[in-house]
Design an enzyme around this catalytic site. Structure first.
Site: not given
Length: 312
Positions: A101, A97-99
């Site tokens: 989310s 997941l990105d930062r």
């Protein structure tokens, strides 16, 4: 320290498999993974005292006769924790997941790395709770981005939002049947769709398998989305597109993954609990979720609706 462990071999055996963690928002996924690896490595190193596995020697002059060398053996320090660092724990993540989310992230340790890679080939779906807000557009489709435009949203009713959500789902369902290798007009396609088991059997673009509106309190709304081959940023773009379809704009305010394949929020460890005993127990509890029979690309996958599934 590992109170219930008898040997390093037992540690390696118990720390081999697949488990899930819950990534909080505002932190990079690799930072979470590296923190877990660091904590496990330090815990293992502190449990088993260093024992030299080899010795080296020097020839020194004898105190009695300087012309007569004597041999002095000493332990090699090449593998000492102060020299090589703490124990390295191999770990892999295929669906980070990105930062911005948050949610479930599935990790593989040692032999579990192969199974995490196999999950990609099995085309498992993932489920998200995505919150959005009408009336604003940003450069990254997230509420944290630079505001580019503000629009009205008073004309958007709950019925209109549900209608657009249903339209997007139907359009993606047509693509899903194509990548699932079944005829959209066939009985097989109908039965798979009705059981929630219709998903791609090959590489495909991001696809929505199911999407529904959970709440709408203008300008804020909440969607539940089941999809494959997506990224959090693609979901934010989907929210942006929904706003355009409704003759307005929209941004994402939250992207939260609640399920990755068979792993749900209930299966995920908090990062503060990612210690040896908790991780080993989580791996053991999850073994039935990632059997090789379930990881076949042609195996039926059941969503959280509760249908029975082949190979479960």
């Amino acid at each position: 320290m590992l109170q219930t462990t008898k040997s390093a071999a037992e540690v390696a055996a118990r720390l081999s498999g697949v488990f899930a963690v819950y990534k909080p928002p505002g932190i990079n996924c690799m930072t979470v993974i590296n923190t877990i690896k660091e904590n496990l490595g330090k815990e293992i190193t502190a449990t088993f005292p260093w024992v030299p596995d080899r010795y080296e020697y020097k020839l020194l002059p004898s105190p009695e006769d300087p012309n007569l060398p004597i041999r002095m053996d000493y332990p090699s320090l090449k593998k000492h924790p102060f020299v090589k660092g703490h124990e390295r724990v191999p770990m892999f993540c295929k669906f980070p997941l990105d930062r911005l989310s948050s949610g479930v992230v599935v990790l593989g340790i040692r032999d579990g790395i192969k199974k995490v890679r196999a999950m990609y080939g099995a085309h498992y779906s993932r489920q998200y709770i995505v919150e959005g807000r009408f009336g604003i557009a940003t450069d990254n489709h997230d509420i944290s981005g630079k505001v580019l435009e503000r629009t009205t949203y008073d004309h958007i009713s709950g019925e209109k939002l549900v209608r657009i959500v249903s339209f997007i789902q139907r359009s993606h369902q047509n693509l899903t049947t194509e990548y699932a290798g079944v005829d959209i007009q066939s009985q097989e396609a109908y039965e798979l769709a009705s059981r929630g088991q219709l998903r791609p059997r090959m590489a495909s673009p991001p696809l929505v398998l199911d999407m529904r509106c959970l709440d709408y309190q203008p300008p804020d709304f909440t969607l539940e989305i089941q999809c494959v081959h997506e990224t959090p940023q693609w979901l934010r773009k989907l929210i942006h597109d929904i706003g355009l379809e409704l003759r307005s704009t929209a941004v994402s305010t939250k992207v939260r993954r609640t399920r990755d394949g068979y792993f749900t929020v209930d299966d995920a460890l908090l990062t503060k609990h990612c210690q040896y005993e908790y991780v080993a127990e989580a791996i053991e509890r999850s073994r039935h979720l990632v059997t090789w029979k379930k990881l076949r690309p042609d195996a039926n996958f059941v969503t959280d609706r509760g249908e029975s599934e082949e190979g479960r």
